[in-house]
Structure formats: C-alpha cells, structure tokens
Design a protein around this motif. Structure first.
Motif, PDB file in Angstrom:
ATOM      1  N   LEU A  71      84.598 -57.807  41.083  1.00  0.00           N
ATOM      2  CA  LEU A  71      83.135 -57.743  40.998  1.00  0.00           C
ATOM      3  C   LEU A  71      82.508 -58.723  40.004  1.00  0.00           C
ATOM      4  CD1 LEU A  71      81.835 -54.069  41.213  1.00  0.00           C
ATOM      5  CD2 LEU A  71      81.429 -55.963  42.795  1.00  0.00           C
ATOM      6  N   PRO A  72      83.107 -58.923  38.812  1.00  0.00           N
ATOM      7  CA  PRO A  72      82.449 -59.838  37.864  1.00  0.00           C
ATOM      8  C   PRO A  72      82.284 -61.242  38.455  1.00  0.00           C
ATOM      9  CG  PRO A  72      84.114 -58.537  36.754  1.00  0.00           C
ATOM     10  CD  PRO A  72      84.286 -58.277  38.216  1.00  0.00           C
ATOM     11  N   LEU A  73      83.280 -61.700  39.214  1.00  0.00           N
ATOM     12  CA  LEU A  73      83.184 -63.021  39.830  1.00  0.00           C
ATOM     13  C   LEU A  73      82.097 -63.014  40.912  1.00  0.00           C
ATOM     14  CD1 LEU A  73      84.675 -65.739  39.465  1.00  0.00           C
ATOM     15  CD2 LEU A  73      86.033 -65.140  41.467  1.00  0.00           C
ATOM     16  N   ASP A 127      72.018 -59.940  54.985  1.00  0.00           N
ATOM     17  CA  ASP A 127      71.170 -59.657  53.825  1.00  0.00           C
ATOM     18  C   ASP A 127      71.449 -58.261  53.263  1.00  0.00           C
ATOM     19  OD1 ASP A 127      69.992 -62.136  54.096  1.00  0.00           O
ATOM     20  OD2 ASP A 127      68.146 -61.404  55.010  1.00  0.00           O
ATOM     21  N   VAL A 128      71.561 -57.273  54.139  1.00  0.00           N
ATOM     22  CA  VAL A 128      71.791 -55.912  53.623  1.00  0.00           C
ATOM     23  C   VAL A 128      73.233 -55.768  53.107  1.00  0.00           C
ATOM     24  CG1 VAL A 128      69.983 -54.868  55.060  1.00  0.00           C
ATOM     25  CG2 VAL A 128      72.364 -54.796  55.845  1.00  0.00           C
ATOM     26  N   TYR A 129      74.171 -56.395  53.821  1.00  0.00           N
ATOM     27  CA  TYR A 129      75.569 -56.377  53.362  1.00  0.00           C
ATOM     28  C   TYR A 129      75.643 -56.858  51.910  1.00  0.00           C
ATOM     29  CZ  TYR A 129      79.682 -59.158  52.184  1.00  0.00           C
ATOM     30  OH  TYR A 129      80.698 -59.753  51.496  1.00  0.00           O
ATOM     31  N   LEU A 130      74.976 -57.977  51.639  1.00  0.00           N
ATOM     32  CA  LEU A 130      75.046 -58.599  50.321  1.00  0.00           C
ATOM     33  C   LEU A 130      74.305 -57.760  49.269  1.00  0.00           C
ATOM     34  CD1 LEU A 130      76.390 -61.307  49.501  1.00  0.00           C
ATOM     35  CD2 LEU A 130      74.107 -62.284  49.426  1.00  0.00           C
ATOM     36  N   ALA A 131      73.131 -57.277  49.641  1.00  0.00           N
ATOM     37  CA  ALA A 131      72.330 -56.494  48.689  1.00  0.00           C
ATOM     38  C   ALA A 131      73.063 -55.213  48.281  1.00  0.00           C
ATOM     39  CB  ALA A 131      70.970 -56.167  49.293  1.00  0.00           C
ATOM     40  N   ASN A 132      73.906 -54.694  49.178  1.00  0.00           N
ATOM     41  CA  ASN A 132      74.633 -53.459  48.858  1.00  0.00           C
ATOM     42  C   ASN A 132      75.547 -53.596  47.635  1.00  0.00           C
ATOM     43  OD1 ASN A 132      73.447 -52.093  50.962  1.00  0.00           O
ATOM     44  ND2 ASN A 132      75.187 -52.275  52.362  1.00  0.00           N
ATOM     45  N   TYR A 133      75.978 -54.828  47.340  1.00  0.00           N
ATOM     46  CA  TYR A 133      76.863 -55.005  46.181  1.00  0.00           C
ATOM     47  C   TYR A 133      76.210 -54.517  44.889  1.00  0.00           C
ATOM     48  CZ  TYR A 133      80.458 -57.639  48.683  1.00  0.00           C
ATOM     49  OH  TYR A 133      81.470 -58.008  49.532  1.00  0.00           O
ATOM     50  N   ARG A 134      74.867 -54.506  44.854  1.00  0.00           N
ATOM     51  CA  ARG A 134      74.184 -53.992  43.664  1.00  0.00           C
ATOM     52  C   ARG A 134      74.652 -52.574  43.329  1.00  0.00           C
ATOM     53  NH1 ARG A 134      70.009 -55.749  40.881  1.00  0.00           N
ATOM     54  NH2 ARG A 134      69.757 -57.446  42.354  1.00  0.00           N
ATOM     55  N   SER A 180      64.523 -64.610  37.810  1.00  0.00           N
ATOM     56  CA  SER A 180      64.531 -63.139  37.763  1.00  0.00           C
ATOM     57  C   SER A 180      65.537 -62.557  38.764  1.00  0.00           C
ATOM     58  CB  SER A 180      63.128 -62.577  37.987  1.00  0.00           C
ATOM     59  OG  SER A 180      62.765 -62.632  39.350  1.00  0.00           O
ATOM     60  N   ILE A 181      65.704 -63.197  39.920  1.00  0.00           N
ATOM     61  CA  ILE A 181      66.706 -62.692  40.868  1.00  0.00           C
ATOM     62  C   ILE A 181      68.114 -62.933  40.310  1.00  0.00           C
ATOM     63  CG2 ILE A 181      67.652 -62.805  43.205  1.00  0.00           C
ATOM     64  CD1 ILE A 181      64.927 -63.563  44.245  1.00  0.00           C
ATOM     65  N   ALA A 182      68.335 -64.123  39.750  1.00  0.00           N
ATOM     66  CA  ALA A 182      69.651 -64.420  39.166  1.00  0.00           C
ATOM     67  C   ALA A 182      69.979 -63.402  38.066  1.00  0.00           C
ATOM     68  CB  ALA A 182      69.682 -65.841  38.621  1.00  0.00           C
ATOM     69  N   VAL A 183      69.022 -63.173  37.186  1.00  0.00           N
ATOM     70  CA  VAL A 183      69.229 -62.232  36.082  1.00  0.00           C
ATOM     71  C   VAL A 183      69.504 -60.818  36.608  1.00  0.00           C
ATOM     72  CG1 VAL A 183      67.998 -61.009  34.231  1.00  0.00           C
ATOM     73  CG2 VAL A 183      67.996 -63.502  34.288  1.00  0.00           C
ATOM     74  N   SER A 184      68.884 -60.470  37.738  1.00  0.00           N
ATOM     75  CA  SER A 184      69.046 -59.106  38.269  1.00  0.00           C
ATOM     76  C   SER A 184      70.495 -58.796  38.637  1.00  0.00           C
ATOM     77  CB  SER A 184      68.140 -58.891  39.480  1.00  0.00           C
ATOM     78  OG  SER A 184      68.730 -59.416  40.664  1.00  0.00           O
ATOM     79  N   TRP A 185      71.338 -59.849  38.766  1.00  0.00           N
ATOM     80  CA  TRP A 185      72.753 -59.639  39.092  1.00  0.00           C
ATOM     81  C   TRP A 185      73.663 -59.685  37.864  1.00  0.00           C
ATOM     82  CZ3 TRP A 185      74.609 -57.717  43.486  1.00  0.00           C
ATOM     83  CH2 TRP A 185      73.756 -57.695  44.598  1.00  0.00           C
ATOM     84  N   THR A 186      73.108 -60.062  36.728  1.00  0.00           N
ATOM     85  CA  THR A 186      73.971 -60.205  35.550  1.00  0.00           C
ATOM     86  C   THR A 186      73.509 -59.341  34.376  1.00  0.00           C
ATOM     87  OG1 THR A 186      72.668 -62.132  34.873  1.00  0.00           O
ATOM     88  CG2 THR A 186      74.661 -62.571  36.124  1.00  0.00           C
ATOM     89  N   ARG A 187      72.346 -58.685  34.525  1.00  0.00           N
ATOM     90  CA  ARG A 187      71.810 -57.931  33.390  1.00  0.00           C
ATOM     91  C   ARG A 187      72.656 -56.680  33.102  1.00  0.00           C
ATOM     92  NH1 ARG A 187      66.415 -56.980  36.730  1.00  0.00           N
ATOM     93  NH2 ARG A 187      67.183 -55.624  38.385  1.00  0.00           N
ATOM     94  N   SER A 188      72.346 -56.071  31.960  1.00  0.00           N
ATOM     95  CA  SER A 188      73.067 -54.874  31.531  1.00  0.00           C
ATOM     96  C   SER A 188      72.669 -53.694  32.417  1.00  0.00           C
ATOM     97  CB  SER A 188      72.695 -54.552  30.084  1.00  0.00           C
ATOM     98  OG  SER A 188      71.337 -54.144  30.030  1.00  0.00           O
ATOM     99  N   GLU A 189      73.459 -52.629  32.355  1.00  0.00           N
ATOM    100  CA  GLU A 189      73.122 -51.428  33.132  1.00  0.00           C
ATOM    101  C   GLU A 189      71.790 -50.835  32.674  1.00  0.00           C
ATOM    102  OE1 GLU A 189      75.995 -48.449  34.007  1.00  0.00           O
ATOM    103  OE2 GLU A 189      77.614 -49.896  34.226  1.00  0.00           O
ATOM    104  N   ALA A 190      71.553 -50.870  31.352  1.00  0.00           N
ATOM    105  CA  ALA A 190      70.294 -50.326  30.835  1.00  0.00           C
ATOM    106  C   ALA A 190      69.104 -51.118  31.379  1.00  0.00           C
ATOM    107  CB  ALA A 190      70.297 -50.358  29.301  1.00  0.00           C
ATOM    108  N   ALA A 191      69.241 -52.439  31.420  1.00  0.00           N
ATOM    109  CA  ALA A 191      68.151 -53.278  31.931  1.00  0.00           C
ATOM    110  C   ALA A 191      67.954 -53.034  33.427  1.00  0.00           C
ATOM    111  CB  ALA A 191      68.455 -54.748  31.669  1.00  0.00           C
ATOM    112  N   GLU A 192      69.051 -52.810  34.152  1.00  0.00           N
ATOM    113  CA  GLU A 192      68.951 -52.500  35.583  1.00  0.00           C
ATOM    114  C   GLU A 192      68.181 -51.189  35.793  1.00  0.00           C
ATOM    115  OE1 GLU A 192      69.616 -54.037  38.352  1.00  0.00           O
ATOM    116  OE2 GLU A 192      69.790 -52.465  39.863  1.00  0.00           O
ATOM    117  N   ARG A 193      68.481 -50.182  34.962  1.00  0.00           N
ATOM    118  CA  ARG A 193      67.764 -48.898  35.064  1.00  0.00           C
ATOM    119  C   ARG A 193      66.266 -49.102  34.871  1.00  0.00           C
ATOM    120  NH1 ARG A 193      71.137 -46.720  37.785  1.00  0.00           N
ATOM    121  NH2 ARG A 193      73.170 -47.215  36.948  1.00  0.00           N
ATOM    122  N   ARG A 194      65.916 -49.863  33.839  1.00  0.00           N
ATOM    123  CA  ARG A 194      64.487 -50.102  33.571  1.00  0.00           C
ATOM    124  C   ARG A 194      63.832 -50.828  34.742  1.00  0.00           C
ATOM    125  NH1 ARG A 194      66.629 -51.144  28.389  1.00  0.00           N
ATOM    126  NH2 ARG A 194      66.618 -53.393  28.735  1.00  0.00           N
TER     127      ARG A 194
END
Lengths: 215, 215
Positions: A119-121, A179-186, B125-139
């Motif tokens: 996942l980190p990668l 798009d949905v496949y990818l967004a699910n990784y969140r 902002s989209i790039a950051v949305s994949w790397t931010r902390s869990e706390a930031a994601e919650r907010r």
C-alpha cells in the motif's frame, strides 16, 4: 498523406550477449531499484531522495545517476516492472472467467491483492499521478492502455455472450469502473480494508454501473 | 445509556471585540494564508516550504509558526476556506434545479468552475489526500460530508419526485458519482479540458450510472 522512412533492419536485434561490464551495470541497476522500492515504500515519493537511495544501495549518488536520469525515472521503472507482473495475472483471471462480472471481479481481484500488499508504494504512485509532468502522464497512459484493454475485452465478451446490450459504450463504462476501482484504495489506506472488503464494495458498485447495460 | 455533562452557558459567547493585538494577529494570519495559497499553487504542496511562505509573506518563520502549527495545518485552512465558499454555491445550484440530473449537473458545475480556475491547488490537494495522516483524512471527511449530503439530497428528491426508484442505494450512488467527478479533473490537468468538456463527460457518465436507478 504521410511519408515514413522505414529501416528494414528495425526490429532485427542481434542476440544480446552481456559483457562483464554490462552485467555489472545491470546488477547496479537492480540494487538501486531494490533500494528505491524500499525507500519509496517507507517514506513516500517526496520523502525519499536520490542521496538516501544511493546510501541504502551502498553506492555514490553519481553511480545512481549513471543508471537513472532522475528520481522520477527510477520511480517509473519500479511501477513499470509491477505493471508487467500484474498485467499477465489480470489477463489470465479475466480469460478464465465465464461471465462479464466474473471477469471484472477476477481481474480487479488480482490488482487489489497485489497492491494491498504494498500500500505505501500505491499511495505514492497515486499521489505522483496528480503532480507528474505531462510527458510522464503520457507514458503512464500508454502503460495503462493494456489494463484498460483487459476491461474492454471483458465487456466486449459480455456483449458477444448477450449478457450486455449490443450498444453499450464500453470505453466509457471501462473508465467509470476504473475510477471507482482506484478510489476504493482510499478505504484500504485509511480504514484498513481487506481485499475481500474492497471486492465486496466493487461488486456492489458494478451492480449499479452495469444495471443499465444488462441485456 | 450515556451521560453528557452539559454547560448551559455553552454556545453563549460574548460578542467578540477584537483588541488591537488580536486584529494584528488576524492580519498576520491572512497575510500568511495569501502567501501560502500562492506558493502552493505555484510549487505544489511538497515544493513550498514554511520558510518560502514566510519570506513571501514578508515575515520570519517564527511569526508563521505563531499562527500555524505546521505546513499541513496551513494547507488545510486554505482548503477549508474554499470549501465553505463552494458549498454555499453548490447548495444553491442544487436547490433551484427541477430534476435530479439538473441538480447534479448544477452542483458539480459549480465545483468544476471553481477548481478549474485554480488547478494547481486542486492537483496539490488531491495528491495530498493520498499521503496525509489518518487524523487529517478524518478531518477532510468531516468536511466532505457536507458535499456528500448535497448529492444525497439531490438523489432523495429524485426519489420523492419519482424520477428514481424508491429502493436506490443513494449512499453508494453518491460515492460512485463523486469518484468519477473527481477523476475527471485528470482531463483538465493533463489535457486542458474546459469546464464545458468536463460537464459533457459527467453528463454521459451520469446517464450510465443512473440508468438502472431510473423509475
């Protein structure tokens, strides 16, 4: 009308015989790639510098730059290697399936299983996909074409087997599904979802997305 | 059963009268935010440092840290301010619409118009949305809830007006629509698509996604 100069020798490459020098160079590349993969996973793309990667590989930054032009080239090469592995597995999963739903679940199941393990990668690669250069985006799309083709083929077989209507817009359908496949990784990244949980969600999403396309 | 201690004075705040000191502090925050917005847009999130932002705002890094704990807080505050502006406009667009399709196109039209004007910030902002902390994601999710509610309300009105079936999974539908809405920005970022082109694509996507939900 366009004129293309064709070299008839193109594509006829002499069998590669690696010299000792070439072998050493290849080993260096592999060591750099292994170190880079580890550091990108641990620190993300921005957090890992060429200096860090060189140190982790036990060589000078100069030696790294002798093999790779910059960090983005290094990162792309790692993703390309992964793509090749995953494409073959996704292809097999899709081709052994009996229905369009089985094919889609099969091929995305392969992808989820692969990426959830690292996942980190994956996080780094999605983040980078929004900030990279236009040239890098072009190269990435060329690679993704092979994956889209698998989705497209699964949908086309669904049409041939009369599971889907003949007039479906397979291209747009494939892109929506992607798009949905990818967004699910969140959910995997921030909520710790398993591959099974991701697939259950995808299955529910496919029911909605394909509802209007069923024959 | 839960016990909640309630302070009846809560919510009764004395009218705020800003002292000269408080006013100066507020101006400082505004200057920092303006400089940060510009630099994040020009250099992306990773490319802009607190030191750069302080310099652009004409103050010391210490003065910046007196107002913001770190770069991520600064970034979040900019996005929150934008969210508030955009939410009000999206709400209005959705509420004046006659059909579920009009409502969705209206509210996403507002969002596309807003973000296409400041694409570099959106990319960050989209790039950051994949790397931010869990706390930031919650907010971030807490903020996004308000936007999802608008989509959900549009779908629910579609059900009430018998444009959509009564048994639609509005939550999952809203999330699918959100995923494709967001993914479409890739076309604006790398292919220079206009708001109209994005909306035409979204309209075609909605036809597919809502096909099975139509009453």
């Amino acid at each position: 009308m366009s004129f293309v100069s064709v070299n008839i020798d193109q594509g006829l490459e002499a069998p590669v015989k690696l010299t000792r020098r070439a072998l050493a160079k290849q080993r260096t590349r592999e060591r750099v790639l292994a170190a880079a993969r580890r550091l990108f996973s641990e620190r993300g793309y921005e957090g890992a510098t060429i200096r860090d990667i060189a140190q982790a590989a036990g060589m000078s930054t100069g030696a790294v730059f002798a093999s790779f032009a910059d960090k983005s080239e290094l990162f792309e090469e790692i993703l390309t290697a992964d793509h090749e592995v995953i494409h073959a597995q996704m292809n097999q999963a899709a081709r052994t399936a009996k229905t369009v739903d089985e094919a889609l679940m099969g091929l995305f199941g392969v992808a989820y299983s692969f990426h959830v393990e690292q996942l980190p990668l994956l996080r780094a690669s999605i983040a980078v996909s929004w900030t990279r250069s236009e040239a890098a985006e072009r190269r990435a799309r060329t690679e993704l074409k092979h994956l889209f083709q698998l989705i497209d083929e699964a949908l086309q077989r669904g049409v041939e087997q009369k599971q889907l209507k003949a007039d479906v817009d397979a291209k747009l359908l494939a892109e929506i599904i992607w798009d949905v496949y990818l967004a699910n990784y969140r959910r995997a990244v921030y909520d710790g979802w398993s591959v099974d949980a991701l697939l259950e969600r995808l299955s529910n999403q496919l029911k909605i997305i394909l509802a209007g396309a069923r024959a």
